[in-house]
Design a protein around this motif. Sequence first.
Motif, mmCIF file in Angstrom:
data_model
loop_
_atom_site.group_PDB
_atom_site.id
_atom_site.type_symbol
_atom_site.label_atom_id
_atom_site.label_comp_id
_atom_site.label_asym_id
_atom_site.label_seq_id
_atom_site.Cartn_x
_atom_site.Cartn_y
_atom_site.Cartn_z
ATOM 1 N N THR A 1 5.081 -43.187 22.079
ATOM 2 C CA THR A 1 5.265 -42.924 20.654
ATOM 3 C C THR A 1 4.214 -43.596 19.787
ATOM 4 O O THR A 1 3.672 -42.992 18.873
ATOM 5 N N SER A 2 3.900 -44.868 20.077
ATOM 6 C CA SER A 2 2.985 -45.593 19.192
ATOM 7 C C SER A 2 1.700 -46.037 19.876
ATOM 8 O O SER A 2 0.635 -46.011 19.280
ATOM 9 N N ALA A 3 1.787 -46.475 21.127
ATOM 10 C CA ALA A 3 0.612 -46.938 21.873
ATOM 11 C C ALA A 3 0.906 -46.765 23.355
ATOM 12 O O ALA A 3 2.013 -46.402 23.748
ATOM 13 N N ASN A 4 -0.113 -47.022 24.175
ATOM 14 C CA ASN A 4 0.055 -46.843 25.612
ATOM 15 C C ASN A 4 -0.540 -48.035 26.368
ATOM 16 O O ASN A 4 -1.501 -47.883 27.128
ATOM 17 N N PRO A 5 0.008 -49.244 26.177
ATOM 18 C CA PRO A 5 -0.562 -50.413 26.854
ATOM 19 C C PRO A 5 -0.320 -50.380 28.353
ATOM 20 O O PRO A 5 0.694 -49.861 28.836
ATOM 21 N N VAL A 6 -1.261 -50.948 29.100
ATOM 22 C CA VAL A 6 -1.098 -51.101 30.545
ATOM 23 C C VAL A 6 -0.023 -52.137 30.817
ATOM 24 O O VAL A 6 0.035 -53.166 30.152
ATOM 25 N N PRO A 7 0.891 -51.902 31.770
ATOM 26 C CA PRO A 7 1.903 -52.911 32.109
ATOM 27 C C PRO A 7 1.257 -54.243 32.469
ATOM 28 O O PRO A 7 0.179 -54.289 33.068
ATOM 29 N N SER A 8 1.921 -55.336 32.118
ATOM 30 C CA SER A 8 1.335 -56.664 32.293
ATOM 31 C C SER A 8 1.500 -57.212 33.692
ATOM 32 O O SER A 8 0.803 -58.141 34.087
ATOM 33 N N SER A 9 2.436 -56.699 34.495
ATOM 34 C CA SER A 9 2.622 -57.217 35.851
ATOM 35 C C SER A 9 3.338 -56.186 36.707
ATOM 36 O O SER A 9 3.971 -55.262 36.193
ATOM 37 N N PHE A 10 3.234 -56.367 37.995
ATOM 38 C CA PHE A 10 3.866 -55.477 38.963
ATOM 39 C C PHE A 10 4.558 -56.287 40.049
ATOM 40 O O PHE A 10 4.139 -57.404 40.352
ATOM 41 N N THR A 11 5.578 -55.701 40.669
ATOM 42 C CA THR A 11 6.161 -56.252 41.881
ATOM 43 C C THR A 11 6.035 -55.207 42.982
ATOM 44 O O THR A 11 6.000 -54.004 42.707
ATOM 45 N N THR B 1 1.444 -63.028 37.722
ATOM 46 C CA THR B 1 0.926 -62.375 36.532
ATOM 47 C C THR B 1 -0.357 -63.042 36.085
ATOM 48 O O THR B 1 -0.408 -64.248 35.920
ATOM 49 N N THR B 2 -1.395 -62.245 35.905
ATOM 50 C CA THR B 2 -2.651 -62.723 35.334
ATOM 51 C C THR B 2 -3.003 -61.826 34.170
ATOM 52 O O THR B 2 -3.087 -60.628 34.327
ATOM 53 N N ARG B 3 -3.192 -62.388 32.998
ATOM 54 C CA ARG B 3 -3.562 -61.594 31.833
ATOM 55 C C ARG B 3 -5.061 -61.758 31.587
ATOM 56 O O ARG B 3 -5.587 -62.843 31.692
ATOM 57 N N THR B 4 -5.694 -60.666 31.236
ATOM 58 C CA THR B 4 -7.140 -60.667 31.037
ATOM 59 C C THR B 4 -7.471 -60.294 29.605
ATOM 60 O O THR B 4 -6.964 -59.308 29.095
ATOM 61 N N SER B 5 -8.320 -61.070 28.974
ATOM 62 C CA SER B 5 -8.656 -60.795 27.580
ATOM 63 C C SER B 5 -10.117 -60.433 27.384
ATOM 64 O O SER B 5 -10.508 -59.999 26.317
ATOM 65 N N THR B 6 -10.945 -60.601 28.399
ATOM 66 C CA THR B 6 -12.354 -60.253 28.281
ATOM 67 C C THR B 6 -12.791 -59.498 29.516
ATOM 68 O O THR B 6 -12.164 -59.559 30.563
ATOM 69 N N THR B 7 -13.895 -58.757 29.386
ATOM 70 C CA THR B 7 -14.439 -58.037 30.525
ATOM 71 C C THR B 7 -15.244 -59.003 31.366
ATOM 72 O O THR B 7 -16.387 -59.311 31.066
ATOM 73 N N LYS B 8 -14.646 -59.483 32.421
ATOM 74 C CA LYS B 8 -15.264 -60.530 33.202
ATOM 75 C C LYS B 8 -14.614 -60.586 34.576
ATOM 76 O O LYS B 8 -13.490 -60.166 34.768
ATOM 77 N N THR B 9 -15.311 -61.148 35.538
ATOM 78 C CA THR B 9 -14.750 -61.351 36.855
ATOM 79 C C THR B 9 -14.644 -62.839 37.120
ATOM 80 O O THR B 9 -15.569 -63.589 36.858
ATOM 81 N N SER B 10 -13.506 -63.267 37.650
ATOM 82 C CA SER B 10 -13.285 -64.682 37.870
ATOM 83 C C SER B 10 -12.418 -64.882 39.092
ATOM 84 O O SER B 10 -11.688 -63.989 39.506
#
Length: 414
Positions: free
Chosen positions: A131-141, A153-162
Amino acid sequence: MRRLAPPAPVPRGRVKLPAALLAGASAVALVTAGTMLASTSGAATGFSVTYTVTSQWPGGFVANVDITNTGSAVSSWTVGWTFGDSGQKVSSAWNTTLQQNGTSVQATNAGYNGSLPSGARTSFGFQGTFTSANPVPSSFTVNGSGSGGGTTTTRTSTTKTSTTKTRTTTTKTTTTTTRTSTTSSSGGGGSPSTSWPSASGSVKVGSTISVSGTFDGGMKRYYGIGDGGQSESQDPMFKLSDGATIKNVVIGAPAGDGIHCTGRCTIQNVWWEDVGEDAATFKGTSGDSYVIGGGAKSASDKVFQHNGSGTVHISGFYAASIGKLYRACGNCSSSYQRHVRVDNVLLDSAKYVVGINSNWGDTATLSRITLVNGSKTHVCAKYKGVSKGSEPSYLGDGWNDGNCKVSQSDVTYR
């Protein structure tokens, strides 16, 4: 049907339970979870999960989920995640049995893809709305916390590899997360799959199969209609009534004239091993039809033929060694204005992406076209449509005009 004359810093995650995996980012993102191994009752268990929005339009989207077993062999799997508060709902799915309860989703293997040896990979897909947005789910099992699953759960805020190493009293985990942001008018997503699926069995077909409602082939291989060549007026393998859906099918040779859609239809995760006359023909005189995922090989002429009117949407598709991905009929018995929207396709050794009739007002809207061995590929070819019995003439290629809504930046060459 008439052949037409030929004339594109990761923040450190916290491991709460051993195993399993994850993605996190924004709606137009491909998130790849890295390898995770843990010790559970003496067995190493672990999974890698990749969630990809392969196509998106206002209020709707298609997503693909890849699962790789990085631990010991399993005989079944269930992937779970939670949608955000954006009204995301699954409307249909393939290669899985999927249930949604509120924002919680559980996707369980189909009967033919549950067994995953160590290192094996499988995937499933679904179409959904928001309805409003389509965010990617934050975690999976994967398989839950009681069956070698758990959640990291790992959240990513920048385009980077670590790489992050986390130690507990029971396990040592190394997680590598890569986020690649992709922007386009139709949404994010990675390239369509070029890995040809293995058929779960074979079905020899003696006459056309009529489909109303939904036909799920369970990834069986269907073959046996026609002569396998380009001869005219071969019977189709499947004939879909208005509103019908066909999914999870491998179409072998001979396949006659492939699939006929008599009205609006949806073709999901269908793979043509060797296209005969055409892979699919759209005959409906109104509305929208969809090709979602799948692939085709060896189409000396066309993959998708549009004889009726309305709009054909093609997304997440792979094709190799073809003449045209799509052709609006230029000399059928009835002339219509036809439209096609192509997004996120990968074509290897294609002569044309689309062919349309500019004199009848046809339009082609193209985005995220990847061409392999395509330096000479015509992206949007314009023809002069004619009456039945004559041959349409090629007028040249169009870019950013009233018929060909595509720019050079929409095409990637490899």
